[in-house]
Design an enzyme around this catalytic site. Sequence first.
Site, short mmCIF file in Angstrom:
data_model
loop_
_atom_site.label_atom_id
_atom_site.label_comp_id
_atom_site.label_asym_id
_atom_site.label_seq_id
_atom_site.Cartn_x
_atom_site.Cartn_y
_atom_site.Cartn_z
N ASP A 159 45.04 49.49 42.78
CA ASP A 159 44.64 48.79 41.56
C ASP A 159 43.98 49.82 40.64
O ASP A 159 44.67 50.49 39.87
CB ASP A 159 43.69 47.66 41.98
CG ASP A 159 43.54 46.57 40.94
OD1 ASP A 159 43.61 46.89 39.76
OD2 ASP A 159 43.33 45.40 41.31
N PHE A 183 46.59 38.79 37.69
CA PHE A 183 46.17 38.37 39.02
C PHE A 183 47.41 38.04 39.84
O PHE A 183 48.05 37.03 39.63
CB PHE A 183 45.23 37.16 38.95
CG PHE A 183 44.21 37.21 40.03
CD1 PHE A 183 44.58 37.38 41.36
CD2 PHE A 183 42.86 37.13 39.72
CE1 PHE A 183 43.64 37.45 42.36
CE2 PHE A 183 41.91 37.19 40.72
CZ PHE A 183 42.29 37.36 42.04
N VAL A 184 47.74 38.94 40.75
CA VAL A 184 48.97 38.82 41.54
C VAL A 184 48.60 38.51 42.99
O VAL A 184 47.66 39.09 43.53
CB VAL A 184 49.80 40.12 41.45
CG1 VAL A 184 51.03 40.02 42.33
CG2 VAL A 184 50.20 40.39 40.01
N LYS A 214 49.30 48.95 40.13
CA LYS A 214 49.11 48.42 38.77
C LYS A 214 48.82 49.61 37.84
O LYS A 214 47.65 49.99 37.69
CB LYS A 214 47.94 47.44 38.74
CG LYS A 214 48.24 46.09 39.37
CD LYS A 214 47.05 45.17 39.20
CE LYS A 214 47.34 43.77 39.72
NZ LYS A 214 46.12 42.94 39.75
N GLU A 274 49.13 51.23 52.24
CA GLU A 274 48.28 50.31 51.47
C GLU A 274 49.12 49.18 50.88
O GLU A 274 50.31 49.37 50.59
CB GLU A 274 47.60 51.05 50.31
CG GLU A 274 46.16 51.46 50.60
CD GLU A 274 45.18 50.30 50.55
OE1 GLU A 274 45.57 49.13 50.76
OE2 GLU A 274 43.99 50.57 50.32
N ASP A 275 48.51 48.03 50.68
CA ASP A 275 49.21 46.97 49.98
C ASP A 275 49.23 47.24 48.48
O ASP A 275 50.26 47.14 47.84
CB ASP A 275 48.61 45.58 50.29
CG ASP A 275 47.12 45.50 50.07
OD1 ASP A 275 46.46 46.56 50.03
OD2 ASP A 275 46.60 44.39 49.94
N ARG A 300 47.72 35.28 51.22
CA ARG A 300 48.19 36.53 51.86
C ARG A 300 49.51 36.29 52.58
O ARG A 300 50.33 37.19 52.69
CB ARG A 300 47.16 37.03 52.89
CG ARG A 300 45.91 37.62 52.30
CD ARG A 300 45.17 38.40 53.38
NE ARG A 300 43.75 38.56 53.11
CZ ARG A 300 43.22 39.55 52.40
NH1 ARG A 300 43.98 40.47 51.87
NH2 ARG A 300 41.91 39.63 52.23
N ASP A 311 45.49 38.67 48.15
CA ASP A 311 44.85 37.35 48.24
C ASP A 311 44.12 36.99 46.96
O ASP A 311 43.79 37.84 46.13
CB ASP A 311 43.86 37.31 49.40
CG ASP A 311 42.58 38.10 49.11
OD1 ASP A 311 42.69 39.28 48.74
OD2 ASP A 311 41.49 37.52 49.22
C1 PRP Z 1 42.49 45.99 48.03
C2 PRP Z 1 43.60 46.91 48.54
C3 PRP Z 1 43.00 48.27 48.39
C4 PRP Z 1 42.04 48.11 47.22
C5 PRP Z 1 42.66 48.70 46.01
O1 PRP Z 1 41.63 45.72 49.07
O2 PRP Z 1 43.96 46.63 49.86
O3 PRP Z 1 42.32 48.67 49.56
O4 PRP Z 1 41.84 46.71 47.00
O5 PRP Z 1 41.80 48.57 44.91
P1 PRP Z 1 41.41 49.81 44.00
O6 PRP Z 1 42.63 50.64 43.78
O7 PRP Z 1 40.93 49.15 42.72
O8 PRP Z 1 40.32 50.57 44.66
P2 PRP Z 1 40.49 44.61 48.98
O9 PRP Z 1 39.17 45.30 48.75
O10 PRP Z 1 40.88 43.55 48.01
O11 PRP Z 1 40.46 44.06 50.46
P3 PRP Z 1 41.64 43.36 51.28
O12 PRP Z 1 42.64 44.42 51.66
O13 PRP Z 1 40.94 42.80 52.46
O14 PRP Z 1 42.26 42.30 50.39
#
Ligand code: PRP
Length: 183
Positions: free
Chosen positions: A107, A156-157, A135, A103-104, A169, A163
């Site tokens: 949150d 907001f990072v 985070k 995962e990136d 990105r 993104d």
């Molecule tokens: C981001 C990230 C995780 C998720 C984490 O994806 O890649 O999948 O949010 O958030 P959480 O811990 O609050 O559940 P996003 O829905 O922004 O889609 P993306 O990967 O296309 O940016």
Amino acid sequence: MDSADITADLSEVLYTKADIETRLAEIGAQVDRDYAGKNPLLVGVLNGAVMVMADLSRTLHIDCAMDWMAISSYGMGTQSSGVVRILKDLSTDLEGRHVLVVEDIIDTGLTLTYLMQNLASRNPASLEIMAMFRKPDAMKAEIDVKYIGFDLPNQFVVGYGLDYAGRYRNLTDVGILAPHVYS
Ligand code: PRP
């Protein structure tokens, strides 16, 4: 794109491309040790994990396979709700496989809470998480993460897959978005 290309859009650079490369090399060495002879399946969660999947996998000296999921979180605005819909499922059968979810960012942790339950029900031999960023002050669910890149402040990072409205990105560094960009 690096932070010098968008200095006005960032209030602070948190991690540079070099910081990220160094940390990924360390994590890759751990993954090499932990998964030697296990041919792990790396599962990337689209879209944000594309960068970390591409870079982490190329640090590895062991064999691995890769597959991808696309998911959508039902919820208000940009907040995770924890109710997740699978838009694209894996092509790989997880039965008996050693699975490492890549995962990136974690949150709130709600997306991974759902995803880990879903993947665990497919009977993998093992199931672990590598997340490039986390985070801690935003987390609403306990997530057991085996490999973590860096912790981030609850701001907001953007960059390295993260993104704002589809932008940044491809920023090679990671930084805090300046408020004038989104306010
Ligand atoms: C981001 C990230 C995780 C998720 C984490 O994806 O890649 O999948 O949010 O958030 P959480 O811990 O609050 O559940 P996003 O829905 O922004 O889609 P993306 O990967 O296309 O940016």
